[in-house]
Design a protein around this motif. Structure first.
Motif, PDB file in Angstrom:
ATOM      1  N   VAL A  57       6.769 -28.381  51.078  1.00  0.00           N
ATOM      2  CA  VAL A  57       8.022 -27.639  51.003  1.00  0.00           C
ATOM      3  C   VAL A  57       8.841 -27.941  52.260  1.00  0.00           C
ATOM      4  O   VAL A  57       8.352 -27.795  53.380  1.00  0.00           O
ATOM      5  CB  VAL A  57       7.775 -26.118  50.893  1.00  0.00           C
ATOM      6  N   THR A  58      10.064 -28.396  52.038  1.00  0.00           N
ATOM      7  CA  THR A  58      10.964 -28.658  53.157  1.00  0.00           C
ATOM      8  C   THR A  58      12.001 -27.549  53.186  1.00  0.00           C
ATOM      9  O   THR A  58      12.557 -27.200  52.146  1.00  0.00           O
ATOM     10  CB  THR A  58      11.651 -30.023  52.978  1.00  0.00           C
ATOM     11  N   GLY A  59      12.237 -26.996  54.349  1.00  0.00           N
ATOM     12  CA  GLY A  59      13.213 -25.919  54.442  1.00  0.00           C
ATOM     13  C   GLY A  59      13.523 -25.602  55.890  1.00  0.00           C
ATOM     14  O   GLY A  59      13.224 -26.391  56.789  1.00  0.00           O
ATOM     15  N   ARG A  60      14.137 -24.419  56.100  1.00  0.00           N
ATOM     16  CA  ARG A  60      14.513 -24.037  57.464  1.00  0.00           C
ATOM     17  C   ARG A  60      13.947 -22.662  57.798  1.00  0.00           C
ATOM     18  O   ARG A  60      13.926 -21.771  56.939  1.00  0.00           O
ATOM     19  CB  ARG A  60      16.029 -24.029  57.594  1.00  0.00           C
ATOM     20  N   ASN A  89       3.510  -8.951  63.137  1.00  0.00           N
ATOM     21  CA  ASN A  89       4.389  -8.076  62.350  1.00  0.00           C
ATOM     22  C   ASN A  89       4.476  -8.467  60.875  1.00  0.00           C
ATOM     23  O   ASN A  89       4.896  -7.680  60.044  1.00  0.00           O
ATOM     24  CB  ASN A  89       5.806  -8.083  62.948  1.00  0.00           C
ATOM     25  N   SER A  90       4.153  -9.711  60.578  1.00  0.00           N
ATOM     26  CA  SER A  90       4.245 -10.129  59.176  1.00  0.00           C
ATOM     27  C   SER A  90       3.171 -11.166  58.847  1.00  0.00           C
ATOM     28  O   SER A  90       2.854 -12.030  59.674  1.00  0.00           O
ATOM     29  CB  SER A  90       5.625 -10.735  58.907  1.00  0.00           C
ATOM     30  N   GLN A 150      14.268 -20.714  54.456  1.00  0.00           N
ATOM     31  CA  GLN A 150      15.556 -20.734  53.761  1.00  0.00           C
ATOM     32  C   GLN A 150      15.770 -22.133  53.201  1.00  0.00           C
ATOM     33  O   GLN A 150      15.285 -23.108  53.766  1.00  0.00           O
ATOM     34  CB  GLN A 150      16.680 -20.399  54.736  1.00  0.00           C
ATOM     35  N   ASP A 151      16.518 -22.227  52.096  1.00  0.00           N
ATOM     36  CA  ASP A 151      16.796 -23.529  51.453  1.00  0.00           C
ATOM     37  C   ASP A 151      15.509 -24.320  51.255  1.00  0.00           C
ATOM     38  O   ASP A 151      15.346 -25.415  51.794  1.00  0.00           O
ATOM     39  CB  ASP A 151      17.763 -24.359  52.302  1.00  0.00           C
ATOM     40  N   ALA A 152      14.596 -23.745  50.508  1.00  0.00           N
ATOM     41  CA  ALA A 152      13.289 -24.388  50.323  1.00  0.00           C
ATOM     42  C   ALA A 152      13.343 -25.405  49.173  1.00  0.00           C
ATOM     43  O   ALA A 152      13.741 -25.061  48.059  1.00  0.00           O
ATOM     44  CB  ALA A 152      12.238 -23.323  50.035  1.00  0.00           C
ATOM     45  N   TYR A 153      12.962 -26.636  49.471  1.00  0.00           N
ATOM     46  CA  TYR A 153      12.893 -27.704  48.461  1.00  0.00           C
ATOM     47  C   TYR A 153      11.422 -28.046  48.250  1.00  0.00           C
ATOM     48  O   TYR A 153      10.735 -28.427  49.199  1.00  0.00           O
ATOM     49  CB  TYR A 153      13.678 -28.934  48.918  1.00  0.00           C
ATOM     50  N   ALA A 211      12.224 -18.638  50.328  1.00  0.00           N
ATOM     51  CA  ALA A 211      10.829 -18.657  49.856  1.00  0.00           C
ATOM     52  C   ALA A 211       9.943 -18.074  50.955  1.00  0.00           C
ATOM     53  O   ALA A 211      10.210 -18.289  52.144  1.00  0.00           O
ATOM     54  CB  ALA A 211      10.397 -20.086  49.552  1.00  0.00           C
ATOM     55  N   ALA A 212       8.941 -17.315  50.555  1.00  0.00           N
ATOM     56  CA  ALA A 212       8.029 -16.741  51.549  1.00  0.00           C
ATOM     57  C   ALA A 212       6.638 -17.330  51.334  1.00  0.00           C
ATOM     58  O   ALA A 212       6.214 -17.551  50.199  1.00  0.00           O
ATOM     59  CB  ALA A 212       7.995 -15.230  51.414  1.00  0.00           C
ATOM     60  N   PHE A 213       5.954 -17.583  52.426  1.00  0.00           N
ATOM     61  CA  PHE A 213       4.610 -18.172  52.363  1.00  0.00           C
ATOM     62  C   PHE A 213       3.621 -17.288  53.100  1.00  0.00           C
ATOM     63  O   PHE A 213       3.895 -16.869  54.226  1.00  0.00           O
ATOM     64  CB  PHE A 213       4.615 -19.549  53.048  1.00  0.00           C
ATOM     65  N   ARG A 214       2.507 -17.017  52.474  1.00  0.00           N
ATOM     66  CA  ARG A 214       1.436 -16.323  53.212  1.00  0.00           C
ATOM     67  C   ARG A 214       0.958 -17.269  54.305  1.00  0.00           C
ATOM     68  O   ARG A 214       0.603 -18.415  54.031  1.00  0.00           O
ATOM     69  CB  ARG A 214       0.267 -16.019  52.264  1.00  0.00           C
ATOM     70  N   LYS A 215       0.950 -16.784  55.527  1.00  0.00           N
ATOM     71  CA  LYS A 215       0.577 -17.667  56.642  1.00  0.00           C
ATOM     72  C   LYS A 215      -0.828 -18.246  56.444  1.00  0.00           C
ATOM     73  O   LYS A 215      -1.095 -19.393  56.812  1.00  0.00           O
ATOM     74  CB  LYS A 215       0.656 -16.893  57.958  1.00  0.00           C
ATOM     75  N   ASP A 216      -1.712 -17.452  55.838  1.00  0.00           N
ATOM     76  CA  ASP A 216      -3.091 -17.921  55.636  1.00  0.00           C
ATOM     77  C   ASP A 216      -3.184 -19.070  54.641  1.00  0.00           C
ATOM     78  O   ASP A 216      -4.197 -19.758  54.575  1.00  0.00           O
ATOM     79  CB  ASP A 216      -3.981 -16.769  55.153  1.00  0.00           C
ATOM     80  N   ASN A 217      -2.139 -19.233  53.818  1.00  0.00           N
ATOM     81  CA  ASN A 217      -2.170 -20.309  52.820  1.00  0.00           C
ATOM     82  C   ASN A 217      -1.472 -21.574  53.285  1.00  0.00           C
ATOM     83  O   ASN A 217      -1.404 -22.549  52.542  1.00  0.00           O
ATOM     84  CB  ASN A 217      -1.533 -19.832  51.512  1.00  0.00           C
ATOM     85  N   ILE A 218      -0.932 -21.541  54.487  1.00  0.00           N
ATOM     86  CA  ILE A 218      -0.279 -22.741  55.018  1.00  0.00           C
ATOM     87  C   ILE A 218      -1.353 -23.614  55.672  1.00  0.00           C
ATOM     88  O   ILE A 218      -2.110 -23.136  56.524  1.00  0.00           O
ATOM     89  CB  ILE A 218       0.795 -22.360  56.066  1.00  0.00           C
ATOM     90  N   ASN A 219      -1.413 -24.870  55.274  1.00  0.00           N
ATOM     91  CA  ASN A 219      -2.384 -25.778  55.899  1.00  0.00           C
ATOM     92  C   ASN A 219      -1.851 -26.341  57.211  1.00  0.00           C
ATOM     93  O   ASN A 219      -2.539 -26.336  58.213  1.00  0.00           O
ATOM     94  CB  ASN A 219      -2.729 -26.927  54.961  1.00  0.00           C
ATOM     95  N   PHE A 220      -0.634 -26.849  57.159  1.00  0.00           N
ATOM     96  CA  PHE A 220      -0.020 -27.344  58.397  1.00  0.00           C
ATOM     97  C   PHE A 220       1.492 -27.455  58.233  1.00  0.00           C
ATOM     98  O   PHE A 220       2.016 -27.433  57.116  1.00  0.00           O
ATOM     99  CB  PHE A 220      -0.631 -28.683  58.834  1.00  0.00           C
TER     100      PHE A 220
END
Lengths: 376, 176
Positions: free
Chosen positions: B23-26, B42-43, B49-52, B69-78
């Motif tokens: 996912v590319t975004g800002r 806190n979260s 924003q502007d997620a492709y 778009a929101a991502f659970r931090k635990d599900n982000i690999n890198f």
């Protein structure tokens, strides 16, 4: 001074790119809506298009593909300008039909240089009066003939952005479509007789690859019937030479009247062999047969393709066996098996491995020859 | 889609990878860079924003776009960044801060579907356990890094800084 359209949904960047191009002496039309932008390009037919990739509703890749499929815009130079800056993004951009790629942020100098380069290339493109017919042949299987034919056709398309057609005349289950990951609805087995064949009918039988390359596929199932008749083959080759800048034929591995008919019409005949004893012996036998038929080759060259990591014979031994020089040698390319599995010819990627390097060079030489001949 | 400043905050461009998607975004970050956002208690989510969105096996093709778009931090690999200054607190990139002091060590590690090589800065005992447990935050900072898809080695992503979720690391190797 050129008419340049720019499509980018980021209005701030759009204005900035517009300003850079204006300063470079070009006239710009700035379009922030991709769908409307595509329509404007189709109507306005600019000299060049600068295109963002990440846009809502329609990506830059989709726009590039649609433009390549639109009559009259097949050769429009497209420069992709995107924040996605990885190598895979460059490859995807080029595969979608773009001519060049720049990652953001971009300097004014970089942008103007690339734009001017693309415009210069476009001006120097001059179509020959009659298309060039290239035949790849050899009687020994497993020497990578289809791989080379697919990659040469792809390289010619990518380099020239002219009309290029690949013909797969294999009677034993066509593999060119597989190399290009295409589902061919029609094959040469669906062609009517020579008398009934005209360009309108013929072009319906061609399958179009996203790069713009056209393919006349062979039947996927090995044919019990024979290959197309020599008359039919001569008719469609003549049609192709009047409509296409380049036609590359992947020849059948059967010595037949169709085989000789193609070689007789070919402007360039490339005899493909591998560096093994059987391949060299087969090539010598084929040459003897061809000498007997009295074909008057306009240009015939040997291409030595290393399909194994270790060559069985050195090039000098192959040349002694052939009693002729090898014009091109292609070293073993470990990337090819993956390219085949993925259905993407290496010359449509940014790979710098032996096969695409050599095939791109070959395409450049052929394209240069055509351009020089047309200028005279 | 470059960086945009809003006072002390800025929108930075990122390439974010989960198990199956690129996912590319800002991301809007403060002076602590994206590392601080990822470490924030806190979260549990990171907002883009502007997620492709692209699938991991066709990473150049965009399959959809969303404003947010929101991502659970635990599900982000890198997460791949083109400029390390967007990843760590402003003012610490060149000085001897906790993020940049110590000696440079070359590393190789794996996360699901990817292998990553690059350099880390470490001040202390040179041992994998020490590096993985003692370093600050949930994400490991790897500089001048390259992530290659394990099954498609010709697909790779280079970044001035790659932030890797420590919990997603499978193999961790230290060089010199």
């Amino acid at each position: 001074m050129a008419r340049i359209y720019v499509i980018d949904d980021d209005e701030q960047l759009l204005r900035m790119v517009g300003l850079m191009l204006d300063r470079g002496g070009h006239t710009t039309t700035l379009l922030s809506d991709p769908i409307d932008g595509l329509e404007q390009v189709k109507q306005g037919k600019p000299d060049l298009l600068v295109l963002d990739v990440m846009m809502p509703d329609m990506s830059g890749h989709d726009i590039a593909r649609q433009i390549r499929a639109f009559k009259g815009l097949e050769a429009l130079p497209i420069l992709i300008l995107t924040a996605r800056s990885q190598e895979v993004d460059r490859t995807t951009a080029l595969r979608s039909g773009a001519d060049d790629y720049l990652s953001k942020p971009v300097t004014s100098q970089e942008l103007i240089e690339r734009v001017d380069n693309l415009l210069h290339k476009r001006e120097s493109r001059t179509k020959p009066e009659q298309g060039i017919l290239i035949a790849m042949f050899g009687m020994r299987g497993g020497v990578g003939q289809t791989t080379l034919a697919v990659n040469l056709a792809s390289a010619l398309r990518r380099l020239s952005q002219e009309e290029v057609c690949l013909i797969d005349l294999s009677p034993a289950g066509g593999q060119a479509a597989m190399h290009l990951r295409l589902q061919a609805r029609n094959t040469w087995a669906d062609l009517p007789t020579a008398n009934e064949l005209d360009w309108t009918v013929f072009k319906e039988k061609l399958t179009i690859h996203p790069s713009g390359l056209r393919l006349l596929a062979a039947p996927a199932v090995p044919q019990s019937a024979t290959e197309p008749s020599p008359e039919l083959t001569e008719t469609f080759l003549s049609l192709l030479q009047s409509k296409m800048t380049f036609t590359v034929v992947d020849m059948p591995r059967v010595f037949s009247p169709t085989f000789t008919a193609v070689l007789d019409s070919a402007d360039i005949a490339l005899h493909v062999l591998a560096a093994d004893v059987v391949s060299v012996q087969t090539a010598v036998q084929v040459d003897r047969l061809l000498n007997k038929t009295g074909i008057n080759f306009r240009q015939k060259s040997y291409v030595l393709n290393h399909v194994q990591p270790e060559a069985e014979l050195p090039q000098s031994t192959v040349e002694r066996g052939l009693n002729a020089r090898v014009a091109s040698k292609i070293n073993f390319d470990p990337n090819q098996s993956r390219a085949l599995a993925q259905g993407v010819p290496l010359t449509l990627t940014s790979a710098k491995s032996p096969l695409p390097t050599m095939m791109n060079r070959m395409a450049e030489v052929i394209w240069q020859r055509v351009a020089n001949a047309a200028k005279k | 889609m470059g960086s945009t400043h809003f006072g002390r905050n800025q929108l930075i461009s990122v390439d974010l990878f989960t198990d199956a998607y690129r996912v590319t975004g800002r991301v809007l970050v403060g002076t602590g860079g994206i590392h601080a956002e990822l470490a924030s208690p806190n979260s549990d989510f990171l907002e883009l924003q502007d997620a492709y969105i692209s699938r991991i096996h066709q990473p150049g093709e965009i399959i959809s776009h969303y404003k947010v778009a929101a991502f659970r931090k635990d599900n982000i690999n890198f997460i791949v960044l083109q400029d390390r200054r967007e990843g760590i607190p402003v003012g610490t990139q060149h000085g001897r801060s906790i993020f940049t002091r110590g000696r440079s060590l070359s590393i190789f590690l794996t996360v699901p579907s990817f292998e990553i090589a690059g350099e880390i800065m470490h001040d202390g005992k040179i041992a994998p356990r020490e590096i993985l447990v003692q370093t600050i935050g949930r994400f490991l900072l790897v500089f001048s890094a390259k992530a290659s898809a394990s099954l498609y080695p010709d697909i790779s992503y280079s970044g001035d800084l790659i932030l890797i979720h420590k919990d997603r690391i499978g193999i961790f190797c230290l060089g010199s």
